[in-house]
Design a protein around this motif. Structure first.
Motif, short mmCIF file in Angstrom:
data_model
loop_
_atom_site.label_atom_id
_atom_site.label_comp_id
_atom_site.label_asym_id
_atom_site.label_seq_id
_atom_site.Cartn_x
_atom_site.Cartn_y
_atom_site.Cartn_z
N ARG A 197 0.84 -1.21 0.00
CA ARG A 197 0.00 0.00 0.00
C ARG A 197 0.87 1.25 0.00
O ARG A 197 1.69 1.46 0.89
CB ARG A 197 -0.91 0.04 1.21
N CYS A 198 0.65 2.08 -0.97
CA CYS A 198 1.40 3.33 -1.10
C CYS A 198 1.25 4.17 0.18
O CYS A 198 0.17 4.25 0.77
CB CYS A 198 0.85 4.09 -2.30
N SER A 199 2.34 4.79 0.58
CA SER A 199 2.31 5.60 1.81
C SER A 199 1.46 6.85 1.64
O SER A 199 1.10 7.50 2.62
CB SER A 199 3.73 6.00 2.22
N HIS A 200 1.15 7.22 0.40
CA HIS A 200 0.32 8.42 0.20
C HIS A 200 -1.14 8.13 0.53
O HIS A 200 -1.64 8.54 1.57
CB HIS A 200 0.47 8.90 -1.26
N ARG A 201 -1.82 7.35 -0.31
CA ARG A 201 -3.25 7.13 -0.09
C ARG A 201 -3.60 5.64 -0.15
O ARG A 201 -4.75 5.30 -0.33
CB ARG A 201 -4.05 7.92 -1.13
N GLY A 202 -2.59 4.80 -0.06
CA GLY A 202 -2.85 3.38 0.14
C GLY A 202 -3.15 2.54 -1.08
O GLY A 202 -3.51 1.37 -0.97
N THR A 203 -2.97 3.08 -2.26
CA THR A 203 -3.23 2.29 -3.47
C THR A 203 -2.12 1.24 -3.67
O THR A 203 -0.97 1.47 -3.30
CB THR A 203 -3.34 3.23 -4.69
N SER A 204 -2.48 0.13 -4.30
CA SER A 204 -1.52 -0.97 -4.46
C SER A 204 -0.38 -0.60 -5.40
O SER A 204 -0.61 -0.19 -6.55
CB SER A 204 -2.24 -2.20 -5.02
N ARG A 231 7.00 3.35 -9.12
CA ARG A 231 6.21 4.59 -9.05
C ARG A 231 4.73 4.24 -8.94
O ARG A 231 4.20 3.47 -9.76
CB ARG A 231 6.45 5.43 -10.30
N CYS A 232 4.08 4.79 -7.94
CA CYS A 232 2.66 4.50 -7.73
C CYS A 232 1.85 5.01 -8.91
O CYS A 232 2.07 6.12 -9.43
CB CYS A 232 2.21 5.16 -6.43
N ALA A 233 0.89 4.19 -9.33
CA ALA A 233 0.08 4.54 -10.50
C ALA A 233 -0.98 5.60 -10.18
O ALA A 233 -1.58 6.17 -11.08
CB ALA A 233 -0.61 3.28 -11.03
N TYR A 234 -1.18 5.92 -8.89
CA TYR A 234 -2.27 6.84 -8.54
C TYR A 234 -1.83 8.30 -8.69
O TYR A 234 -2.39 9.05 -9.47
CB TYR A 234 -2.71 6.54 -7.10
N HIS A 235 -0.76 8.72 -7.97
CA HIS A 235 -0.31 10.11 -8.07
C HIS A 235 1.19 10.21 -8.32
O HIS A 235 1.77 11.27 -8.18
CB HIS A 235 -0.64 10.89 -6.79
N GLY A 236 1.80 9.06 -8.61
CA GLY A 236 3.18 9.10 -9.08
C GLY A 236 4.27 9.16 -8.04
O GLY A 236 5.43 9.43 -8.38
N TRP A 237 3.98 8.90 -6.80
CA TRP A 237 5.08 8.86 -5.83
C TRP A 237 6.03 7.72 -6.22
O TRP A 237 5.58 6.63 -6.59
CB TRP A 237 4.57 8.63 -4.40
N LEU A 238 7.33 8.03 -6.09
CA LEU A 238 8.34 7.07 -6.52
C LEU A 238 9.16 6.61 -5.31
O LEU A 238 9.66 7.45 -4.55
CB LEU A 238 9.27 7.73 -7.55
S1 FES Z 1 -1.73 6.72 -3.52
FE1 FES Z 1 0.19 6.40 -4.31
S2 FES Z 1 0.82 8.30 -5.04
FE2 FES Z 1 -1.11 8.67 -4.22
#
Ligand code: FES
Ligand SMILES: [Fe+2]
Length: 438
Positions: A68-75, A87-94
């Motif tokens: 789970r991404c540390s930003h908003r928890g998306t896989s 890189r997270c597919a939701y908002h691009g955190w790497l």
């Molecule tokens: S949930 Fe991963 S970048 Fe926002």
């Protein structure tokens, strides 16, 4: 018998649990290296109650990060492998493979990402397996180079069994249980063979047990009644011994349980890796000596073989392989066996010794100490030779002793005064005739 509290102590594996913390001190196999490919470089892994994503980056390095991404928890399984990380597919955190956040494309303040540390664990490859270490980084030991992972004059295969639907301890306690083999494996097959009619599924899938033939009364090798059995702790865990009926007591000895969650049988190592408290992954590495015993250059990682399912469509266990026998025995104890209801006898001495060892090591870790069996000396880690069950002349894998890869040890060299030996009374497990009761 264990109290409910003791049972919880020895079985729960999530973060922060005493047994979970102990198991995190050992490198655990998470996949065969071949399971990650160019087309499929990511894999979801759940281990010790933690959901993670394993990936292979462009440089051939491996990462294992919290799913789970540390930003908003998306896989992050759906993330992109690029720019030195995932890189997270939701908002691009790497994130890189140490868990540092390298980019937050929409955030103006770099301090925000600098403070962030995403869960991440080191991964190493050995013998075609990928191992992860999930304990404190400053305590990280070496990945143990068990002989079957280190030998270079043969071939390895990684074997995956279907997920075991029970707690890891049920499988590992079985490694300390010698006597189960006689009824669970041999008599089950014998009963099936007697019922066999042309074309039904009474046959043994895969290799038959050594020397075993349905209905034969002149058994040799594995499957004969035991006259004695015994147990002894050793450097890497617990040794089991047995002596077959009619055999001299200096013959016959057992394959070792390797602490905390392994079993060595001949040239195979079995790992029982907890997925969570109620499911377990079985990962096996099998070593086969090359034809002429010469060194072979393994250009590719070993193949990963997937074992046939052991549960039939109608929901019953197939009961036609050792693996399906064991799966039946372990899973039908319940997804987390209530050990307050068991009744342990003398023949369960191995289980008692193993639980004692486990409890002691949990306590050592709790007190801030170092548990047994961690490898830190590179010299000792060139090749860790494990004593095996080898006194049966026609062992398929016996050749690795004859070829001098490993030194065969005498019984006296292996066992000492700690060896506790028990006699099997005459009866169903030891027919007076010495025949196998077919
Ligand atoms: S949930 Fe991963 S970048 Fe926002
Ligand atoms: Fe078994």
């Amino acid at each position: 018998m264990l109290s409910n509290d003791e049972n919880q102590l020895l079985t729960r594996v999530g973060p922060g649990t005493p047994c979970g913390e102990l198991l995190r001190r050992y490198w655990q196999p998470i996949a065969g290296a071949r399971e990650l490919t160019e087309e499929q470089p990511k894999k979801r892994i759940k281990i010790l109650g933690e959901e993670l994503v394993l990936y292979r980056d462009d440089n051939g390095g491996y990462g294992l990060v919290g799913e789970r991404c540390s930003h908003r928890g998306t896989s992050l399984y759906y993330g992109f492998l690029e720019d030195g990380g995932i890189r997270c597919a939701y908002h691009g955190w790497l994130y890189d493979r140490t868990g540092r956040c390298l980019e937050q494309p929409f955030e103006p303040n770099p301090k925000f990402r600098e403070q962030m540390l995403h869960p991440a664990y080191p991964v190493e490859k050995l013998g075609g397996l990928l191992f992860a270490y999930m304990g404190p980084q400053e305590r990280k030991p070496l990945v143990p180079r068990w002989d079957i992972l280190a030998w270079n004059n043969g071939h390895r295969a990684v074997i995956r069994q279907e997920t075991l639907n029970c707690n890891w301890l049920q499988a590992e306690e079985n490694s300390a249980d010698i006597t189960h083999t006689y009824f669970l494996h041999i008599q089950t097959l014998r009963h099936r063979a007697h019922k066999q009619t042309a074309g039904n599924s009474g046959e043994f899938r895969g290799d038959p047990p050594l020397g075993w033939r349905p209905g034969a009364s002149d058994q040799v090798g594995f499957g004969r009644p035991f006259a004695k059995y015994g147990f002894q702790p050793f450097e890497w865990g617990l040794l089991k011994s047995w002596v077959y009926e009619g055999e001299h007591s200096s013959e016959g000895w057992g394959h070792p349980l390797i602490f905390p969650n392994m079993l060595r049988i001949s040239a195979q190592m079995h790992w029982r890796v907890p997925i969570d408290d109620h499911r377990t992954e079985i990962i096996i590495v099998h070593f086969r000596l090359s034809e002429d015993g010469r060194e072979v250059e393994e250009r590719e990682d070993p193949l990963v073989e997937y074992m046939a399912p052991q549960v039939l469509a109608k929901g019953e266990y197939a009961m036609d392989t050792f693996f399906s026998h064991d799966k039946m025995a372990w899973e039908t104890q319940g997804s987390l066996f209530d050990r307050s209801k068991e009744h342990l006898g003398e023949s369960d001495r191995g289980i008692i010794l193993f639980r004692k060892m486990l409890k002691e090591q949990i306590e050592i870790v709790r007190q801030g100490g170092e548990p047994r069996g961690l490898v830190r000396d590179p010299e000792k880690n060139t090749c860790i030779e494990l004593v095996g069950w080898q006194n049966e002349g026609d062992l398929r894998t016996g050749s690795y002793w004859a070829d001098g890869i490993a030194r065969k040890r005498s019984r006296d060299e292996v066992f000492d005064e700690r060896h506790e030996v028990f006699d099997v009374p005459y009866g169903a497990a030891r027919p007076r005739s010495g025949a196998t009761g077919s």
